[in-house]
Scaffold this motif. Structure first.
Motif, PDB file in Angstrom:
ATOM      1  N   ASN A   1      17.486  62.364  33.763  1.00 21.57           N
ATOM      2  CA  ASN A   1      17.365  61.013  34.299  1.00 21.57           C
ATOM      3  C   ASN A   1      16.667  60.963  35.672  1.00 21.57           C
ATOM      4  OD1 ASN A   1      17.731  58.236  33.768  1.00 21.57           O
ATOM      5  ND2 ASN A   1      19.472  58.147  35.151  1.00 21.57           N
ATOM      6  N   THR A   2      15.654  61.829  35.839  1.00 16.96           N
ATOM      7  CA  THR A   2      14.883  61.809  37.087  1.00 16.96           C
ATOM      8  C   THR A   2      13.543  61.108  36.928  1.00 16.96           C
ATOM      9  OG1 THR A   2      13.918  63.972  36.618  1.00 16.96           O
ATOM     10  CG2 THR A   2      15.915  63.925  38.003  1.00 16.96           C
ATOM     11  N   VAL A   3      13.029  61.088  35.700  1.00 20.21           N
ATOM     12  CA  VAL A   3      11.717  60.481  35.474  1.00 20.21           C
ATOM     13  C   VAL A   3      11.695  59.685  34.170  1.00 20.21           C
ATOM     14  CG1 VAL A   3      10.416  62.259  36.752  1.00 20.21           C
ATOM     15  CG2 VAL A   3      10.788  62.537  34.291  1.00 20.21           C
ATOM     16  N   GLN A   4      10.787  58.718  34.146  1.00 20.85           N
ATOM     17  CA  GLN A   4      10.477  58.029  32.899  1.00 20.85           C
ATOM     18  C   GLN A   4       9.155  58.607  32.416  1.00 20.85           C
ATOM     19  OE1 GLN A   4       9.050  53.782  32.579  1.00 20.85           O
ATOM     20  NE2 GLN A   4      11.093  53.575  31.699  1.00 20.85           N
ATOM     21  N   VAL A   5       9.039  58.796  31.130  1.00 25.43           N
ATOM     22  CA  VAL A   5       7.848  59.400  30.549  1.00 25.43           C
ATOM     23  C   VAL A   5       7.173  58.372  29.651  1.00 25.43           C
ATOM     24  CG1 VAL A   5       6.952  61.295  29.131  1.00 25.43           C
ATOM     25  CG2 VAL A   5       8.947  61.675  30.621  1.00 25.43           C
ATOM     26  N   GLU A   6       5.850  58.282  29.769  1.00 25.81           N
ATOM     27  CA  GLU A   6       5.047  57.416  28.907  1.00 25.81           C
ATOM     28  C   GLU A   6       4.114  58.298  28.094  1.00 25.81           C
ATOM     29  OE1 GLU A   6       1.647  53.883  29.142  1.00 25.81           O
ATOM     30  OE2 GLU A   6       2.226  54.958  30.961  1.00 25.81           O
ATOM     31  N   VAL A   7       4.118  58.095  26.801  1.00 15.83           N
ATOM     32  CA  VAL A   7       3.167  58.765  25.927  1.00 15.83           C
ATOM     33  C   VAL A   7       2.209  57.686  25.449  1.00 15.83           C
ATOM     34  CG1 VAL A   7       2.823  60.115  23.824  1.00 15.83           C
ATOM     35  CG2 VAL A   7       4.903  60.448  25.203  1.00 15.83           C
ATOM     36  N   TYR A   8       0.943  57.808  25.863  1.00 12.28           N
ATOM     37  CA  TYR A   8      -0.088  56.849  25.471  1.00 12.28           C
ATOM     38  C   TYR A   8      -1.062  57.551  24.532  1.00 12.28           C
ATOM     39  CZ  TYR A   8      -4.501  54.457  25.375  1.00 12.28           C
ATOM     40  OH  TYR A   8      -5.644  53.863  24.928  1.00 12.28           O
ATOM     41  N   ASP A   9      -1.412  56.870  23.470  1.00 12.39           N
ATOM     42  CA  ASP A   9      -2.467  57.346  22.584  1.00 12.39           C
ATOM     43  C   ASP A   9      -3.137  56.120  21.985  1.00 12.39           C
ATOM     44  OD1 ASP A   9      -3.421  60.064  21.248  1.00 12.39           O
ATOM     45  OD2 ASP A   9      -3.490  58.489  19.711  1.00 12.39           O
ATOM     46  N   PRO A  10      -4.448  56.165  21.774  1.00 16.66           N
ATOM     47  CA  PRO A  10      -5.113  55.018  21.139  1.00 16.66           C
ATOM     48  C   PRO A  10      -4.496  54.665  19.789  1.00 16.66           C
ATOM     49  CG  PRO A  10      -6.738  56.551  22.004  1.00 16.66           C
ATOM     50  CD  PRO A  10      -5.396  57.209  22.146  1.00 16.66           C
ATOM     51  N   SER A  11      -3.864  55.644  19.138  1.00 13.81           N
ATOM     52  CA  SER A  11      -3.172  55.402  17.875  1.00 13.81           C
ATOM     53  C   SER A  11      -1.684  55.201  18.150  1.00 13.81           C
ATOM     54  CB  SER A  11      -3.345  56.594  16.930  1.00 13.81           C
ATOM     55  OG  SER A  11      -2.387  56.545  15.897  1.00 13.81           O
ATOM     56  N   PRO A  12      -1.149  53.983  17.946  1.00 11.56           N
ATOM     57  CA  PRO A  12       0.284  53.756  18.168  1.00 11.56           C
ATOM     58  C   PRO A  12       1.160  54.701  17.347  1.00 11.56           C
ATOM     59  CG  PRO A  12      -0.845  51.664  17.852  1.00 11.56           C
ATOM     60  CD  PRO A  12      -1.833  52.752  17.534  1.00 11.56           C
ATOM     61  N   LYS A  13       0.729  55.011  16.132  1.00 14.28           N
ATOM     62  CA  LYS A  13       1.498  55.900  15.258  1.00 14.28           C
ATOM     63  C   LYS A  13       1.597  57.298  15.868  1.00 14.28           C
ATOM     64  CE  LYS A  13       1.745  57.374  10.447  1.00 14.28           C
ATOM     65  NZ  LYS A  13       1.133  57.282   9.122  1.00 14.28           N
ATOM     66  N   ARG A  14       0.498  57.799  16.406  1.00 16.94           N
ATOM     67  CA  ARG A  14       0.496  59.132  17.018  1.00 16.94           C
ATOM     68  C   ARG A  14       1.336  59.133  18.301  1.00 16.94           C
ATOM     69  NH1 ARG A  14      -4.136  62.574  19.966  1.00 16.94           N
ATOM     70  NH2 ARG A  14      -3.152  64.613  19.808  1.00 16.94           N
ATOM     71  N   ALA A  15       1.229  58.080  19.114  1.00 12.88           N
ATOM     72  CA  ALA A  15       2.020  57.996  20.346  1.00 12.88           C
ATOM     73  C   ALA A  15       3.510  58.061  20.014  1.00 12.88           C
ATOM     74  CB  ALA A  15       1.687  56.718  21.113  1.00 12.88           C
ATOM     75  N   LEU A  16       3.936  57.295  19.037  1.00 10.62           N
ATOM     76  CA  LEU A  16       5.346  57.278  18.641  1.00 10.62           C
ATOM     77  C   LEU A  16       5.780  58.630  18.076  1.00 10.62           C
ATOM     78  CD1 LEU A  16       7.981  55.711  18.270  1.00 10.62           C
ATOM     79  CD2 LEU A  16       7.110  54.967  16.036  1.00 10.62           C
ATOM     80  N   SER A  17       4.959  59.191  17.214  1.00 13.60           N
ATOM     81  CA  SER A  17       5.275  60.471  16.608  1.00 13.60           C
ATOM     82  C   SER A  17       5.428  61.568  17.660  1.00 13.60           C
ATOM     83  CB  SER A  17       4.176  60.846  15.603  1.00 13.60           C
ATOM     84  OG  SER A  17       4.398  62.123  15.073  1.00 13.60           O
TER      85      SER A  17
END
Length: 180
Positions: free
Chosen positions: A153-169
């Motif tokens: 609980n020290t950081v929030q992480v964002e995973v960005y990818d042009p493909s929403p499916k890949r970002a979620l996966s």
């Protein structure tokens, strides 16, 4: 005092008042050299895998990435607020090259990332999912970004990818983890 001198006296008082206001305004807005310098803009740079651990050590918090990926070059951007973004450029791309249509993992130090994630999940259009203990959230307005809080609980992480499916996966897979 005669009535004839009043307009002159009034004009003099108005001019004196205007002069005082002008001097005060000048003193309040002049640059006396003590003003803090503007924060330098974060500059992206090409890094080697080993450097991500050093960036984490210097920043005082974990820096997340998606592990090595063949055919990519790592770019890191460190901000004054402690945020770090790791972008996976196609081989041959230059640091800072646009558009930003590359996989990017952002690490953002926050006072309470889990609470921030919970608040984000309550927004209209937000969806949460969990896998293997990792709870992630995304929003229909920006489905290319998926967020989760680090286990400590020290950081929030964002995973960005042009493909929403890949970002979620990727966010759910556990592949996105601290460097080093």
């Amino acid at each position: 005092m005669s009535v004839g001198n009043r307009p002159r006296l009034l004009r003099g008082a108005v001019l004196a008042l205007a002069l005082v206001v002008g001097v005060v305004a000048w003193l309040a807005t002049r640059d006396d050299g003590n003003a803090p310098a503007p924060e330098p803009e974060a500059q992206p740079r090409i890094v080697m895998t080993e450097e991500l651990g050093n960036i984490a050590a210097l920043s005082g918090h974990p820096v997340y990435w998606a592990g090595p990926m063949p055919g990519t070059t790592l770019e890191a951007t460190e901000s004054a607020d402690g945020s770090v973004q790791v972008r996976y450029l196609e081989e041959g791309a230059e640091a800072g090259e646009q558009p930003a249509a590359f996989l990017t993992v952002g690490t953002y130090p926050l006072p309470d990332p889990a609470a921030a994630l919970k608040a984000f999940a309550k927004q209209p259009g937000s969806t949460t999912r969990s896998r293997d203990g990792r709870k992630v959230a995304t929003n229909a307005e920006k489905p290319t970004s998926v967020y989760f809080a680090s286990p400590d609980n020290t950081v929030q992480v964002e995973v960005y990818d042009p493909s929403p499916k890949r970002a979620l996966s990727l966010a759910l897979s556990g592949q996105v983890r601290p460097a080093g």
